[in-house]
Design an enzyme around this catalytic site. Structure first.
Site, PDB file in Angstrom:
ATOM      1  CG  ASP B 308      -2.129  -0.830   1.012  1.00 45.77           C
ATOM      2  OD1 ASP B 308      -2.576  -0.887  -0.146  1.00 45.77           O
ATOM      3  OD2 ASP B 308      -2.611  -1.437   1.979  1.00 45.77           O
ATOM      4  CG  PHE B 376     -12.418  20.949   3.048  1.00 44.51           C
ATOM      5  CD1 PHE B 376     -11.812  21.354   1.867  1.00 44.51           C
ATOM      6  CD2 PHE B 376     -13.052  19.708   3.092  1.00 44.51           C
ATOM      7  CE1 PHE B 376     -11.826  20.521   0.756  1.00 44.51           C
ATOM      8  CE2 PHE B 376     -13.077  18.890   1.975  1.00 44.51           C
ATOM      9  CZ  PHE B 376     -12.453  19.303   0.805  1.00 44.51           C
ATOM     10  CB  ALA B 378     -17.928  17.212   0.729  1.00 44.08           C
ATOM     11  CG  ASP B 519      -7.589  -4.797   1.690  1.00 46.05           C
ATOM     12  OD1 ASP B 519      -7.708  -4.450   0.501  1.00 46.05           O
ATOM     13  OD2 ASP B 519      -7.143  -4.066   2.583  1.00 46.05           O
TER      14      ASP B 519
END
Lengths: 556, 679
Positions: B308, B376, B378, B519
């Site tokens: 990763d 901030f 979205a 995963d």
């Protein structure tokens, strides 16, 4: 110095012949379109579909079927030769134990001769019996060799090929054309090729003598090319009719090693990595040269106890020490077994070299096909032993060597000590067997040891003094010849069958390198330490003890 | 390297326990799993009986026979000792783990939403999979479970050794808790995921104790080879008697026994299981739990590592790398605006911008009291401050700022933006009201040393593949900078799975690490899957290794441990077999010299007498085992390099060394025996 030059020239010619032979063999085994019809027609007559690929078990069964049929046919011919045609000298049928021994000997590509050809075989037996098996046993070895190579090199999921097709191709396009050429050359050199009976002659001193002859040239050609070694005459290639000239002698030594050497290169070609083939060839060549040098030096130095000069006892004047040494090394290295001098009379350590060549399992070039798959057995062991040292599961040509392969390799590997040590121990212990031993002391031990080494290695040569015809030995040797042949063929085919199912890993910096000097050293050491040293104790009691005694002034 | 609070067992105590175990392990039922040592023990028993018989009957030579048998027994004991020592180190760890596994009473809930008052008290050892329990601050979590309700901090130091508590909450990738850990705040409702005796802690205890140790595939293959060699040498020795008696030599049985034991590969046979146990122990000490030995070995074979990006290759946060002002704006003015716009931004990115601004200005940012932070969101995808003087400073994504200002980018700035994007960075625009002041270059910072590490891996023939959610452009730039061989951009779990399958079809062995439930398929498909201990139960179930530290770089360490294990085995095997040459030269002249005095030429070591020659070989054979125990436990030194270089080095050290060392060793023992008048 001229000797060295001579050897180098000889070796260069050998390689020069083997490389194109390997290229040709690769084409033949892949299938030449122009030959396809002939092959199909012949196989269809036998009701065989030669295009179908086989797994290892099926391949092995086909090998066993052909060889079993060959055995019974040959046994019947030998027993019945007295009433069969082509018997101008009126030779009677063979005894059961001798026929058993001889039949096994020829199907296993050993050609151990417990009989004397000119006295105990009719022309029919020689031609329809022995020569046929000379071709078939050689072709069997070559087919198995090719199948094993496929197992190591073909992509995952491929088959080992079709035994019948491989067989036919070996005979028709490799052995037959080469044999014809060699037979013509030998006939030109004076080797007889006739169906007329023996000659009654009056010698220069007025004595009556019978001079045996027959269809020799054809049989000799295949006996050398197919690493068979069974001579037409009892004394084999020391006989002037089998090997009349220096030219015929050289041609035969090349013929002995040609296909076995070519198999190394064929391996590289089929692996699509010629370095792999060269590494195997180099490993064999290193051991061959060391052995040849030992024999040559001992024979040319001779034995001061028996007078000065080279050791000429048991050798032909026309060949001398050098050509006899070369032949001795070649024939024992290559599982051939034909002789142009009597190995019994070689110096003790020359005898040791010859025995070691056979005891390690005939892997220095070895029998046609058989030498290569025998060496691959050592490769599996060497790669497994040392391969762990690079920190990965050992792999060869990208394929992992795991428990199954190791188990099979050990099984095959056991056959040499079993056949040689156990049976030779019996041969020097059981009263019914010890009568065969001609000489006292260490040389006597060497005789028995040589015989069982030769039989287990499917070589076929012998120390001449030893009485091979005793029923104990014809039977026991028959058994160890089977052991030395099939106890290696079956596990090796199984290994090939197991490897071909594995996905090869791509080569990377983490891959164990199986070419180059390091690998050659490793492989040679594996053969010496695992193969040869196993026999060191008994060799110490045989040839080594004889040599130390000789140095102390004692002969046997 | 261990940061575990293990009570270190004093070395002396460990050794005393190992010595005691060495005798316990003489039990034939235990010995028979090791063919080489079993053969040695049988031979030792045989010679002991013969020696005692001679002693009773008063035949000569009983002393020498018993002396040899004593050393044969010692060889067996040394082998047992090596194994016991390796096991002992794990057992100390297991004891400390077991201490955390005390049986307690827990509150069992009938359903996940049963009120706490209706809980019944039951013993923790009786919990079954699927039951619900309530745990509150101070409780030990009774067994492996998944959080159903609540958020709590949990102290996992008993398992991981990490003292800082971690957050565990329902849903997401932090929902699994491990038995034996302690909850330090709040309360959780858990659903039990392990049957009694099958919990992670139980498995770990079994593993470190070596109780559940299964032989690994290579170990099995090696054992077969060693058994085969033992059989071959049995042929050699048994047939030597008739050959010798034909030659007029009488060889005493004890000499044949000595020859047999020295020829069979006792060195590797004795140390094989110790090497395996020590290898697993090394993993445990690296805080990795292997669910099978096969996985450890496979780790050594791995030739493709899926890593990763975040956390392994980069720090995981983008940082401000540089500022590029728009035409007509000074770099300082841009720095001030960018710095002020980021003052209220607590994210690592924001902090890195203010830091960069300070660095450019060479001083602190101007004070801005009364500034109002614009967080901030979205929707707006920008953040900044409204200053008291009415100026509005904003920073944000390129398109967001362009929409806000309604301006197009000046050509020079557009060029900068494109260059940044192409280099894998993220451009952020800074605006004051409707004017675009410039662009901030945010980039992933590669961890120091990563590049070198990947170069090492490449030299070992291991390909590294970076997995990232970034777009291909960014991914390519980071991949180039980090020096990975390949990358997978905008990676989804399906793509990972696909990549692994494709690599495996090409004959590659793949390792990866992961933590999320998505995963799990890829972890299961990979040849070596390392799950983070902080991950979901699904991921941990699918993986074959679990990293307690949840450190993604651990994968590389696991590969090294796997390789080290195989190298140790291979090296000692090679050494053991090469040893045979010297032993032949010691024993053969000794047993043949009476029949053929000439064979004394084989006595190249010039050993004092036949008796001392045989004894020296047997003693050397036993002592070399004990001399190599530290190597077996520690593992052969392994520096990353190509297989060719490794082979050359190890073949020289262990192959050539194995040929030479015993010649010197046997001679030394012989001289010592002669000096002490023992033979």
């Amino acid at each position: 110095m001229t000797d060295l030059l001579g050897y180098m020239l000889w070796f260069a010619v050998l390689i020069g012949l083997a490389v194109p032979a390997a290229v040709w063999m690769n084409r033949v085994y892949a299938g030449v379109p122009a030959f396809a019809r002939t092959e199909r027609t012949i196989l269809r007559m036998a009701g065989i579909d030669g295009s179908r690929g086989m797994g290892w078990a099926e391949y092995a069964i086909a090998v066993l079927i052909l060889n079993a049929v060959g055995f019974f046919l040959l046994y019947a011919i030998l027993r019945l030769q007295g009433v069969l045609p082509q018997n101008p000298d009126g030779i009677v049928g063979m005894s059961p134990d001798l026929a058993f021994n001889t039949a096994i000997s020829f199907i296993t590509n050993t050609n151990w001769q417990a009989y004397s050809g000119e006295a105990q075989l009719s022309y029919f037996s020689q031609m329809a019996g022995l020569t046929v098996q000379n071709f078939l046993s050689a072709a069997t070895g070559m087919a198995v060799g090719v199948a094993v190579i496929r197992g190591f090199t073909e992509p995952k999921g491929a088959t080992l090929g079709n035994f019948w097709t491989d067989m036919i191709r070996s005979v028709l396009w490799i052995l037959l054309p080469m044999s014809v050429l060699l037979a013509l050359f030998l006939a030109l050199q004076g080797v007889p090729q006739t169906l007329l009976g023996a000659i009654q002659a009056t010698g220069v001193e007025g004595q009556e003598q019978i001079i045996a002859r027959g269809p020799a040239a054809a049989q000799i050609a295949i006996k050398q090319l197919g690493t068979n070694g069974g001579g037409f005459f009892g004394v084999n290639s020391a006989h002037p009719f089998e090997n009349p000239t220096i030219a015929s002698d050289l041609a035969q030594t090349w013929a002995i090693l040609l296909i076995p050497v070519a198999f190394c290169f064929l391996f590289g070609i089929m692996a699509k990595d010629r370095r792999q083939g060269v590494a195997i060839f180099a490993s064999m060549a290193v051991m061959f040269v060391i052995g040849l040098a030992t024999i040559h030096l001992y024979e040319t130095w001779g034995n001061p106890l028996l007078g000065s000069g080279a050791n000429m006892e048991g050798k032909e004047q026309r060949f001398g020490a050098m050509l006899s040494s070369l032949w001795a090394a070649s024939t024992t290295a290559a599982s051939n077994g034909s002789v142009n001098a009597m190995h019994d009379s070689f110096m003790p350590l020359s005898g040791l070299v010859m025995m070691v060549f056979m005891q390690i399992g005939e892997v220095i070039f070895g029998g046609v096909g058989a030498g290569l798959y025998g060496m691959l057995l050592y490769v599996v062991l060497a790669v497994f032993l040392a391969g762990l040292m690079v920190g990965r599961t050992p792999e060869y040509l990208g394929r992992k060597i795991e428990a199954r392969e190791v188990t099979l390799a050990m099984l095959a590997f056991l056959s040499m000590p079993l056949g040689i040590l156990v049976f030779a121990a019996l041969a020097v212990t059981v009263p019914a067997a010890t009568a065969a031993i001609q000489d006292a002391g260490p040389h006597g031990l060497s005789e028995a040891l040589y015989a069982y080494s030769s039989a287990t290695g499917n070589n076929g040569s012998a120390f001449a003094g030893w009485g091979a015809a005793l029923p104990w030995h014809t039977t026991a040797i028959g058994l160890v010849m089977l052991l030395g042949r099939y106890a290696i063929i079956l596990p090796m085919l199984a290994i090939a069958g197991s490897l071909i199912r594995k996905q090869p890993a791509p080569e990377s910096a983490g891959t164990f390198p199986t070419h180059g000097p390091l690998f050659v050293t490793l492989l040679v050491l594996t053969v010496v330490i695992l193969g040869a040293l196993t026999f060191f104790p008994v060799l110490a009691l045989g040839p080594i003890a004889e040599e130390t005694a000789r140095l102390a002034g004692q002969t046997f | 390297m261990s940061k575990h609070p293990i009570l270190r067992t004093p070395a002396g105590q460990l050794q005393r326990a190992a010595i005691r175990d060495a005798f316990v392990k003489l039990d034939p039922r235990r010995l028979k799993s090791n063919p080489v040592m079993f053969a040695t023990a049988v031979t030792a028993l045989l010679t002991t009986v013969l020696g005692l018989r001679d002693l009773v009957s008063g035949t000569g030579g009983a002393g020498a026979t018993l002396h040899i048998s004593a050393w044969l027994w010692i060889a067996v004991l040394f082998a047992n000792y090596a194994e016991a020592l390796a096991e002992g180190r794990g057992r100390a760890r297991a004891d400390s783990l077991r201490a955390t596994k005390a049986d307690t009473m827990v509150r069992l809930l009938a359903e996940a939403n049963t009120p706490p008052e209706e809980a019944t008290m039951v013993a923790s050892s009786g919990l079954r999979e699927g039951q619900y329990v309530l745990v509150t601050a101070g409780d030990i979590i009774p067994t492996d479970a998944e959080v159903v309700h609540g958020v709590a901090s949990v102290d996992e130091s008993a398992i991981t050794g990490e003292s800082a508590p971690v957050i565990r909450e329902s849903g997401g990738d932090r929902s699994s808790v491990t038995g034996g850990t302690r909850i330090v705040s709040d309360s959780l409702v858990l659903r039990v995921t392990a049957e009694p005796g099958k919990s992670f802690l139980d498995r770990m205890i079994a593993l470190v104790e070596g109780a559940e140790r299964q032989r690994t595939p290579n170990e099995i293959a090696l054992n077969i080879l060693l058994a085969g060699l033992t059989l071959i040498f049995l042929f050699v020795v048994v047939t030597l008697e008739p050959f010798a008696s034909f030659s007029g030599a009488q060889i005493p049985v004890v000499a044949l026994a000595a020859l047999f034991v020295t020829l069979i590969p006792t060195t590797i046979g004795a140390l094989l299981s110790a090497i395996g146990i020590a290898g697993m122990d090394r993993l445990v000490r690296a805080n990795v739990i292997a669910k099978s030995g096969r996985a450890v070995e496979a780790a050594g074979d791995v030739d493709t590592l899926l890593l990763d990006k975040t956390g392994t290759i980069t720090f995981g946060n983008r940082m401000a790398d540089d500022l590029f002002p728009a035409p007509g704006v000074t770099r300082e003015a841009l720095a001030v605006a960018a710095g002020l716009a980021s003052l209220a931004d607590e994210t690592p990115e924001g902090k890195s911008v203010t830091e960069k601004a300070r660095e450019i200005l060479g001083r602190g940012l101007p004070e801005a009291p009364g500034a109002e932070a614009v967080p901030f969101t979205a929707q707006t995808r920008l953040s900044g401050v409204d200053l008291p003087d009415g100026r509005r400073l904003r920073k944000g994504a390129v398109d967001a700022i362009m929409r806000l200002t309604g301006q197009s980018l000046p050509a020079a700035l557009a060029h900068s933006v494109e260059t940044i994007a192409r280099s894998g960075g993220t451009p952020l625009l800074v605006a004051e009201d409707r004017a675009i002041l410039g662009v901030i270059h945010l980039k992933d910072i590669i961890k120091p040393g990563v590049r070198e590490r990947f170069a090492d891996l490449r030299a070992m023939g291991i390909r590294t593949v970076m997995i990232t959610g970034d777009n291909p452009l960014t991914a390519a730039a980071i991949a180039a900078e980090a020096g990975v061989d390949d990358f997978l951009a905008e990676a989804t779990p399906e793509m990972k799975l696909d990549y692994i399958r494709k690599a495996q079809a090409g004959g590659r062995l793949v390792a990866m690490c992961g933590d999320g439930s998505n995963d799990a398929p890829a972890l299961a498909q990979a040849d070596v899957g390392v799950a983070m201990n902080s991950g979901t139960p699904a991921a941990k179930e699918a993986a074959n290794l679990i990293d307690l530290d949840s450190d993604p770089t651990k994968l590389i360490e696991v590969v090294m441990v796997g390789k080290g294990l195989l190298i140790s085995r291979g090296s000692l095997t090679t050494f053991s077999i090469a040893n045979d040459v010297a032993k032949y030269f010691a024993i053969l002249p000794a047993i043949f010299v009476t029949a053929y005095p000439g064979l004394s030429v084989l006595n190249v070591m010039q050993l004092a007498s036949p008796t001392s020659a045989i004894l020296s070989a047997v003693i050397f054979n036993a002592l070399i085992i004990v001399a190599l125990i530290p190597l077996a436990l520690r593992g052969v030194k392994y520096a990353p390099s190509s297989a060719a270089a490794l082979l050359r080095r190890n073949l020289l050290v262990y192959g050539a060394g194995g040929l030479i060392v015993p010649f010197l060793g046997i001679k030394a023992v012989d001289m010592a025996l002669a000096a002490l008048n023992l033979a």
